[in-house]
Design a protein around this motif. Structure first.
Motif, short mmCIF file in Angstrom:
data_model
loop_
_atom_site.label_atom_id
_atom_site.label_comp_id
_atom_site.label_asym_id
_atom_site.label_seq_id
_atom_site.Cartn_x
_atom_site.Cartn_y
_atom_site.Cartn_z
N GLN A 38 6.51 3.46 -9.37
CA GLN A 38 7.36 3.01 -10.48
C GLN A 38 7.01 1.58 -10.90
O GLN A 38 7.25 1.20 -12.04
N HIS A 39 6.48 0.81 -9.98
CA HIS A 39 6.11 -0.58 -10.26
C HIS A 39 4.61 -0.75 -10.51
O HIS A 39 4.12 -1.87 -10.58
N GLY A 40 3.90 0.37 -10.62
CA GLY A 40 2.47 0.33 -10.92
C GLY A 40 1.58 -0.05 -9.76
O GLY A 40 0.43 -0.47 -9.97
N LEU A 41 2.07 0.10 -8.55
CA LEU A 41 1.29 -0.22 -7.36
C LEU A 41 1.10 1.01 -6.50
O LEU A 41 1.90 1.94 -6.53
N THR A 42 0.06 0.97 -5.68
CA THR A 42 -0.08 1.97 -4.64
C THR A 42 0.71 1.50 -3.43
O THR A 42 1.07 0.32 -3.32
N SER A 43 0.95 2.40 -2.53
CA SER A 43 1.67 2.06 -1.31
C SER A 43 0.91 0.98 -0.52
O SER A 43 1.52 0.06 0.03
N LEU A 44 -0.40 1.09 -0.45
CA LEU A 44 -1.19 0.09 0.27
C LEU A 44 -1.14 -1.28 -0.39
O LEU A 44 -1.10 -2.30 0.29
N GLN A 45 -1.14 -1.30 -1.71
CA GLN A 45 -1.04 -2.59 -2.41
C GLN A 45 0.30 -3.25 -2.07
O GLN A 45 0.36 -4.45 -1.79
N TYR A 46 1.37 -2.46 -2.08
CA TYR A 46 2.67 -3.00 -1.71
C TYR A 46 2.68 -3.49 -0.27
O TYR A 46 3.19 -4.57 0.04
N ARG A 69 -2.71 -5.52 10.34
CA ARG A 69 -1.37 -5.10 9.94
C ARG A 69 -1.40 -3.75 9.22
O ARG A 69 -0.48 -2.95 9.36
N LEU A 70 -2.44 -3.53 8.43
CA LEU A 70 -2.56 -2.28 7.67
C LEU A 70 -3.21 -1.17 8.50
O LEU A 70 -3.28 -0.04 8.04
N GLN A 71 -3.70 -1.55 9.68
CA GLN A 71 -4.43 -0.61 10.53
C GLN A 71 -5.61 0.01 9.77
O GLN A 71 -5.81 1.23 9.76
N SER A 72 -6.37 -0.85 9.12
CA SER A 72 -7.52 -0.39 8.35
C SER A 72 -8.78 -1.13 8.80
O SER A 72 -8.71 -2.11 9.54
N LYS A 73 -9.89 -0.66 8.35
CA LYS A 73 -11.17 -1.32 8.60
C LYS A 73 -11.23 -2.60 7.77
O LYS A 73 -10.63 -2.69 6.70
N HIS A 74 -11.99 -3.57 8.24
CA HIS A 74 -12.10 -4.86 7.56
C HIS A 74 -12.58 -4.68 6.12
O HIS A 74 -12.02 -5.25 5.19
N HIS A 75 -13.63 -3.85 5.94
CA HIS A 75 -14.18 -3.68 4.59
C HIS A 75 -13.17 -3.01 3.64
O HIS A 75 -13.13 -3.31 2.46
N ALA A 76 -12.31 -2.14 4.18
CA ALA A 76 -11.27 -1.52 3.34
C ALA A 76 -10.24 -2.56 2.94
O ALA A 76 -9.76 -2.56 1.80
N ALA A 77 -9.90 -3.47 3.86
CA ALA A 77 -8.96 -4.54 3.53
C ALA A 77 -9.56 -5.47 2.49
O ALA A 77 -8.84 -5.93 1.59
N MET A 79 -11.63 -4.63 0.13
CA MET A 79 -11.54 -3.93 -1.16
C MET A 79 -10.11 -3.97 -1.69
O MET A 79 -9.91 -4.14 -2.90
N LEU A 80 -9.13 -3.83 -0.83
CA LEU A 80 -7.73 -3.89 -1.24
C LEU A 80 -7.37 -5.30 -1.73
O LEU A 80 -6.70 -5.45 -2.76
N VAL A 81 -7.85 -6.31 -1.03
CA VAL A 81 -7.63 -7.70 -1.46
C VAL A 81 -8.28 -7.91 -2.83
O VAL A 81 -7.68 -8.52 -3.72
N ASP A 82 -9.50 -7.41 -3.01
CA ASP A 82 -10.19 -7.54 -4.30
C ASP A 82 -9.34 -6.94 -5.43
O ASP A 82 -9.17 -7.55 -6.49
N ARG A 83 -8.83 -5.74 -5.20
CA ARG A 83 -8.05 -5.05 -6.23
C ARG A 83 -6.76 -5.82 -6.55
O ARG A 83 -6.39 -5.99 -7.70
#
Length: 138
Positions: A38-46, A69-77, A79-83
């Motif tokens: 509803q706020h235009g974000l993905t769950s991971l972005q939030y 904190r996200l329990q993700s790989k560094h490169h995935a984090a 990419m999320l930071v970039d977005r």
């Protein structure tokens, strides 16, 4: 012939508790996904915004800390930071104490979205707390 244990390792009640927990958790996550959308974000972005806003002891985090904190790989984090940076929710800053370190900071728009979305999560969080009867969730 495989060994047969004398008694099951988990009881029916153990499975019921685990099933109930997973169901309640999934209901919370689905509701959260809807709120974020509803706020235009993905769950991971939030979640990234949430972790930045709630990071203990300071108002920023490194990509490595966010990946944990996200329990993700560094490169995935990364990419999320970039977005999120493209959406002008966060920004990278050179570390104050260590110029080699990059700090990830919330921008005003990111902080506002984190606040709005977190507020909308409160009723479902309280419901989850009551359903699971776990102290300290809300």
């Amino acid at each position: 012939m495989p060994d047969k244990p004398d008694a099951p390792l988990l009881s029916k009640q153990d499975f019921q508790k685990l099933s109930r927990f997973r169901y309640q958790l999934r209901c919370f996550l689905r509701q959260s996904e809807d709120i974020c959308r509803q706020h235009g974000l993905t769950s991971l972005q939030y979640q990234l915004l949430l972790h930045l806003r709630g990071f203990e002891g300071r108002e920023w985090a490194t990509v490595g800390e966010l990946a944990e904190r996200l329990q993700s790989k560094h490169h995935a984090a990364v990419m999320l930071v970039d977005r999120c940076a493209q959406l002008e929710l966060i920004e990278r800053r050179t570390g104050r104490d260590d110029g080699r370190r990059i700090e990830i900071h919330l921008l005003p728009r990111g902080a506002q979205l984190a606040e709005k979305i977190a507020t909308q999560h409160q009723p479902e969080l309280q419901h989850l707390d009551q359903a699971l009867d776990l102290p300290g969730l809300s």
